[in-house]
Design a protein around this motif. Sequence first.
Motif, PDB file in Angstrom:
ATOM      1  N   ARG A   1      72.884   2.443  63.545  1.00  0.00           N
ATOM      2  CA  ARG A   1      74.214   2.621  64.139  1.00  0.00           C
ATOM      3  C   ARG A   1      74.667   4.038  63.823  1.00  0.00           C
ATOM      4  NH1 ARG A   1      79.237  -1.718  63.340  1.00  0.00           N
ATOM      5  NH2 ARG A   1      80.563  -0.743  64.917  1.00  0.00           N
ATOM      6  N   LEU A   2      75.220   4.704  64.839  1.00  0.00           N
ATOM      7  CA  LEU A   2      75.719   6.070  64.675  1.00  0.00           C
ATOM      8  C   LEU A   2      77.053   6.069  63.937  1.00  0.00           C
ATOM      9  CD1 LEU A   2      75.282   9.123  65.630  1.00  0.00           C
ATOM     10  CD2 LEU A   2      76.781   8.518  67.544  1.00  0.00           C
ATOM     11  N   PHE A   3      77.225   7.013  63.013  1.00  0.00           N
ATOM     12  CA  PHE A   3      78.544   7.183  62.402  1.00  0.00           C
ATOM     13  C   PHE A   3      78.924   8.655  62.411  1.00  0.00           C
ATOM     14  CE2 PHE A   3      77.234   9.103  58.433  1.00  0.00           C
ATOM     15  CZ  PHE A   3      75.967   8.599  58.195  1.00  0.00           C
ATOM     16  N   THR A   4      80.227   8.891  62.384  1.00  0.00           N
ATOM     17  CA  THR A   4      80.723  10.274  62.324  1.00  0.00           C
ATOM     18  C   THR A   4      81.869  10.349  61.311  1.00  0.00           C
ATOM     19  OG1 THR A   4      82.268   9.853  64.140  1.00  0.00           O
ATOM     20  CG2 THR A   4      80.135  10.822  64.735  1.00  0.00           C
ATOM     21  N   TYR A   5      82.101  11.566  60.844  1.00  0.00           N
ATOM     22  CA  TYR A   5      83.171  11.786  59.863  1.00  0.00           C
ATOM     23  C   TYR A   5      83.675  13.216  60.034  1.00  0.00           C
ATOM     24  CZ  TYR A   5      85.580  12.330  55.416  1.00  0.00           C
ATOM     25  OH  TYR A   5      86.521  12.571  54.457  1.00  0.00           O
ATOM     26  N   ASP A   6      84.978  13.353  60.187  1.00  0.00           N
ATOM     27  CA  ASP A   6      85.565  14.690  60.352  1.00  0.00           C
ATOM     28  C   ASP A   6      85.828  15.296  58.982  1.00  0.00           C
ATOM     29  OD1 ASP A   6      85.641  14.540  63.162  1.00  0.00           O
ATOM     30  OD2 ASP A   6      87.463  13.298  63.037  1.00  0.00           O
TER      31      ASP A   6
ATOM     32  N   ILE B   1      64.547  -4.803  55.317  1.00  0.00           N
ATOM     33  CA  ILE B   1      65.001  -3.437  55.026  1.00  0.00           C
ATOM     34  C   ILE B   1      66.368  -3.476  54.364  1.00  0.00           C
ATOM     35  CG2 ILE B   1      65.655  -1.246  56.087  1.00  0.00           C
ATOM     36  CD1 ILE B   1      63.624  -1.867  58.344  1.00  0.00           C
ATOM     37  N   GLU B   2      66.481  -2.835  53.201  1.00  0.00           N
ATOM     38  CA  GLU B   2      67.773  -2.713  52.515  1.00  0.00           C
ATOM     39  C   GLU B   2      68.639  -1.684  53.252  1.00  0.00           C
ATOM     40  OE1 GLU B   2      68.770  -4.594  49.994  1.00  0.00           O
ATOM     41  OE2 GLU B   2      66.854  -5.669  50.078  1.00  0.00           O
ATOM     42  N   PRO B   3      69.972  -1.828  53.170  1.00  0.00           N
ATOM     43  CA  PRO B   3      70.829  -0.907  53.921  1.00  0.00           C
ATOM     44  C   PRO B   3      70.714   0.541  53.436  1.00  0.00           C
ATOM     45  CG  PRO B   3      72.137  -2.358  52.509  1.00  0.00           C
ATOM     46  CD  PRO B   3      70.737  -2.862  52.451  1.00  0.00           C
ATOM     47  N   ARG B   4      70.794   1.443  54.374  1.00  0.00           N
ATOM     48  CA  ARG B   4      70.743   2.867  54.049  1.00  0.00           C
ATOM     49  C   ARG B   4      71.500   3.638  55.129  1.00  0.00           C
ATOM     50  NH1 ARG B   4      66.727   6.113  51.229  1.00  0.00           N
ATOM     51  NH2 ARG B   4      65.137   4.492  51.396  1.00  0.00           N
ATOM     52  N   ALA B   5      72.177   4.686  54.718  1.00  0.00           N
ATOM     53  CA  ALA B   5      72.788   5.640  55.650  1.00  0.00           C
ATOM     54  C   ALA B   5      72.190   7.009  55.375  1.00  0.00           C
ATOM     55  CB  ALA B   5      74.300   5.685  55.461  1.00  0.00           C
ATOM     56  N   LEU B   6      71.936   7.761  56.421  1.00  0.00           N
ATOM     57  CA  LEU B   6      71.472   9.144  56.282  1.00  0.00           C
ATOM     58  C   LEU B   6      72.316  10.044  57.171  1.00  0.00           C
ATOM     59  CD1 LEU B   6      67.546   8.928  56.376  1.00  0.00           C
ATOM     60  CD2 LEU B   6      68.992   9.359  54.381  1.00  0.00           C
ATOM     61  N   LEU B   7      72.793  11.125  56.571  1.00  0.00           N
ATOM     62  CA  LEU B   7      73.499  12.158  57.315  1.00  0.00           C
ATOM     63  C   LEU B   7      72.509  13.099  57.989  1.00  0.00           C
ATOM     64  CD1 LEU B   7      76.177  13.339  54.744  1.00  0.00           C
ATOM     65  CD2 LEU B   7      76.685  12.521  57.068  1.00  0.00           C
ATOM     66  N   ILE B   8      72.873  13.598  59.148  1.00  0.00           N
ATOM     67  CA  ILE B   8      72.208  14.778  59.696  1.00  0.00           C
ATOM     68  C   ILE B   8      72.738  15.972  58.903  1.00  0.00           C
ATOM     69  CG2 ILE B   8      71.943  16.240  61.727  1.00  0.00           C
ATOM     70  CD1 ILE B   8      72.440  13.688  63.419  1.00  0.00           C
ATOM     71  N   PRO B   9      71.869  16.688  58.197  1.00  0.00           N
ATOM     72  CA  PRO B   9      72.388  17.793  57.378  1.00  0.00           C
ATOM     73  C   PRO B   9      73.130  18.813  58.246  1.00  0.00           C
ATOM     74  CG  PRO B   9      70.142  17.233  56.745  1.00  0.00           C
ATOM     75  CD  PRO B   9      70.419  16.508  58.035  1.00  0.00           C
TER      76      PRO B   9
ATOM     77  N   VAL C   1      82.119  18.147  62.182  1.00  0.00           N
ATOM     78  CA  VAL C   1      81.884  16.725  62.420  1.00  0.00           C
ATOM     79  C   VAL C   1      80.540  16.356  61.793  1.00  0.00           C
ATOM     80  CG1 VAL C   1      81.643  14.877  64.108  1.00  0.00           C
ATOM     81  CG2 VAL C   1      83.195  16.807  64.571  1.00  0.00           C
ATOM     82  N   LEU C   2      80.603  15.614  60.695  1.00  0.00           N
ATOM     83  CA  LEU C   2      79.383  15.084  60.091  1.00  0.00           C
ATOM     84  C   LEU C   2      78.961  13.849  60.874  1.00  0.00           C
ATOM     85  CD1 LEU C   2      80.409  15.275  56.313  1.00  0.00           C
ATOM     86  CD2 LEU C   2      79.011  16.913  57.608  1.00  0.00           C
ATOM     87  N   SER C   3      77.666  13.682  61.072  1.00  0.00           N
ATOM     88  CA  SER C   3      77.215  12.453  61.724  1.00  0.00           C
ATOM     89  C   SER C   3      75.888  12.012  61.151  1.00  0.00           C
ATOM     90  CB  SER C   3      77.123  12.632  63.239  1.00  0.00           C
ATOM     91  OG  SER C   3      76.086  13.522  63.570  1.00  0.00           O
TER      92      SER C   3
ATOM     93  N   ASP D   1      80.163   3.880  65.797  1.00  0.00           N
ATOM     94  CA  ASP D   1      80.154   3.643  67.243  1.00  0.00           C
ATOM     95  C   ASP D   1      80.120   2.136  67.502  1.00  0.00           C
ATOM     96  OD1 ASP D   1      77.588   2.933  66.666  1.00  0.00           O
ATOM     97  OD2 ASP D   1      76.640   4.154  68.200  1.00  0.00           O
ATOM     98  N   ALA D   2      80.031   1.746  68.755  1.00  0.00           N
ATOM     99  CA  ALA D   2      80.092   0.322  69.121  1.00  0.00           C
ATOM    100  C   ALA D   2      79.001  -0.451  68.395  1.00  0.00           C
ATOM    101  CB  ALA D   2      79.921   0.181  70.632  1.00  0.00           C
TER     102      ALA D   2
END
Lengths: 364, 364
Positions: B313-318, B246-254, B273-275, B304-305
Motif C-alpha cells: 500500500r502506498l503512503f505519503t507524508y508531508d 510476511i511480517e509487516p514492514r514499511a519502506l520509504l523511497i529515500p 513529500v515523503l512516500s 492510499d485506498a
Amino acid sequence: MTVENFSTKSRLADTGEGITGDELQLAARNHGIPLEALRYDVTPPGLHYVLVHYDIPAANAATWQLEISGCVEQPLSFGLTALRAMGRETVRVTLECAGNGRAALNPRPISQPWLAEAVGTAEWTGVPLPDLLRAAGVREDAIDVVFTGADHGFERGVEQDYQRGLTVREALDSGAIVAWEMNGHPLPPQHGYPLRLVVPGWYGMASVKWLRSIEVIDHEFTGYQNAVAYRFRQEPHEPGVAVTRIEPRALLIPPGHPDFMSRHRFVAAGPVVLSGRAWSGWAPIERVEVSVDAGVSWSDAKLDAPSNDLSWRLFTYDWDARPGEHVLTVRAYDESGHVQPIEAPWNRGGFANNSAQRITVLVT
Amino acid sequence: MTVENFSTKSRLADTGEGITGDELQLAARNHGIPLEALRYDVTPPGLHYVLVHYDIPAANAATWQLEISGCVEQPLSFGLTALRAMGRETVRVTLECAGNGRAALNPRPISQPWLAEAVGTAEWTGVPLPDLLRAAGVREDAIDVVFTGADHGFERGVEQDYQRGLTVREALDSGAIVAWEMNGHPLPPQHGYPLRLVVPGWYGMASVKWLRSIEVIDHEFTGYQNAVAYRFRQEPHEPGVAVTRIEPRALLIPPGHPDFMSRHRFVAAGPVVLSGRAWSGWAPIERVEVSVDAGVSWSDAKLDAPSNDLSWRLFTYDWDARPGEHVLTVRAYDESGHVQPIEAPWNRGGFANNSAQRITVLVT
C-alpha cells in the motif's frame, strides 16, 4: 555536518577488512549476471549486469527531450517520436562494468564490489550517433562531445549529473547509438528508459543512461567521470590514464551443481562439456585457453563462428572429469594482441581487473 | 576432499567480521529492489528482488511438464498449453524474501546478506492452484502438498531439488496460483520460467520457481526447506518454528539525491513529500507511522485506498525539511494487530527481520 561528511573520499580496504556496509548496500542494489545465464546468446533484462551511480530517475517517454547543442550549425531537440524518424539500427553489444573484478583486488578499492560478473550482452536498437551529429552539423572547432544523463547525485563531495565525454572522432567512429530498445522492448528503467547511449567496445561508464543532452564543446571535457573517477592510477593524486575499452576476459559457465552458500560446484565424473563466453573491446576474440589443473597446463577451447562485432563469443571444451578436486580456469586472446593475464596489475580505482576466473569443483 | 568440505554448516559472523566472500558472491548474483523503484505500483522484472538457491535452470517451455501425483484420484500431467486451458487469473502479489534484513542483525547469520530491499510487487497470471488440485481430486488421506522445482544443488551437505510443502488447507485457501506470466509477459528465467507457484502473503520461499511437480502426500512433509532451513530458532539444534507469512514492514523511497558510495541522502530544505510502500502477509495495512527525528516522535502517514489483497500500500507524508542532519524512519501496522517493531527479535537463520528502516539525510 557538511557535504564532506556525507560524501567522502575513496579509500582502500585495510588488510583483512571484510566487505563494508557501504559496499554491501551497493551490491544489494546493483547486480551482476548469474554465471549460468552466460548460456543465453542475448542476456534477458534482470540478468544483464546493472550499475546505477545515483538513483534510477523517474522518466516519462511522452515528454522526454534530447537536446543537441554547443559547437553545431543547428541546435536540435528531439522527442522520442522525432528521434525514431531519424533512423533505426540494432547492434549486439557486450557491456562490462569498468569495475568488474574490483573486489578481488588486494588491497581492495572500496566501491561497488564486483567479483567477475558485471557483464551482459544485449541487442540495442536506436539511431546511430553520427546521424544525429551530422544532422546538427559539427563545427570545425569541435573537440569533445559531452553526454548528460538525468541521474543526479554526489561523489567524493562533488554534486553532479552523470556526464561522460568522448572525442568527436570517438563519437563518430565507435559505432555508438542512441537507443530506445533493449532486446526488442522499450528500455527497462534500470537500463536507461527511455533513452541511452551505447558505445560498443567501451566499458559501461561511456554508455550514458537516461540521456537528455549531447553537447559538442570546443575544448577537452574535464568533467568528474572522465577526469577524476575513471582513471588508472597507482596514487590518489596522479592524473592517471583514462579507462576506455574493455580488456579481454573469458568466463566459464560453472559446471555441475552448486552449494548454496559457497557456490562451490559438484560435478559427476565422466565427460563434461565446459562452455562459456569471451569478449574484448579492442578486437574480436581469436583464442580461448582452458586449464582444468589450476593453470599448470592449458588447452585451446573450441570457438563458435567469428562475429562481425565486439560482442562475446561462445567457447566449449570437452573435459573428462576425474574424481577429486579441480580448479578450472580460462583466458582470452583477441585479434589485436590483447591477452588476458592470469593476474592483472593492481590500480587504485579497481578498474579492468580481468584476472583469470577460477572455479573450484569437486568431481564425485 | 568431501561433500562436507564443499557444503558446510551455517554459522554466525564473528564480532566485527565484515561481509565475507561467500556472502558477497550471493549478493552479486541475487539482488534487491533499488529503493527508488518502490515508486512503481508494479515492479518491473530486473527491479523486483531475486533469490535463487542454486542455478537458474535451462528450461524449454515447449516440452515442460507439470506432474500432479500422490494422494489424488487421478494423477495428471500438463504441458503449458494444456495448463493454460485450465483457467486464467491475475493476482497482484507483494513477495519478500524471508531473509530480508538478515545482514543488519547482530550477530549476523552468514547467508544471503539482505539489508532491507528483498521485496517486489508483480502481477502474476496463471491457474488457481485449487483448480488443479480439484481436477486431480485430493484424497481424504491427504496431509501435505509438496512442490518441486527444477533447480538442484546442495545446502549444508544435503543434495536436493528445491522443494517446499504446504498443508492441503494452505494449498486450497491461500490464493496460490501456478503462474506462467509476470506483468503480462512470460516469466523471466530468474523468476521461474516457464512455470512457478505464487503463494500470496507468504515469504518467497513458498513460491517454488521452475515448478515441475506437485505431489500430495499422506504425512507431514519433512523436506530440508520446511524442516531444516526456514525455521525460527535461537540455537542450531532446536526444532524451531516454521517461517510462514510476511511480517509487516514499511519502506520509504529515500528522498533527495544520494551519495554514490554511502547512499547518504541530500535534500533541499523546504516542503518534501515523503512516500513509500507498506505491506504485511497477515492482513491489509491499516496504518503507517513516520518519524523525522530518529523515532523520538511519530506521525501518521496518509494511506492510499485500501486494496482487496495483501499487496503493498502506498503512503505519503508531508515533511517540512529544515537544514541539518535528520534520521527518517517508518513503521507499519496491519488490520490483524501485527505491528512492525523498531527492533525485531534476533533469530539464528536471520529470518523476518522487519526492524524499522532508518535513512540518514542532510538537509541543505
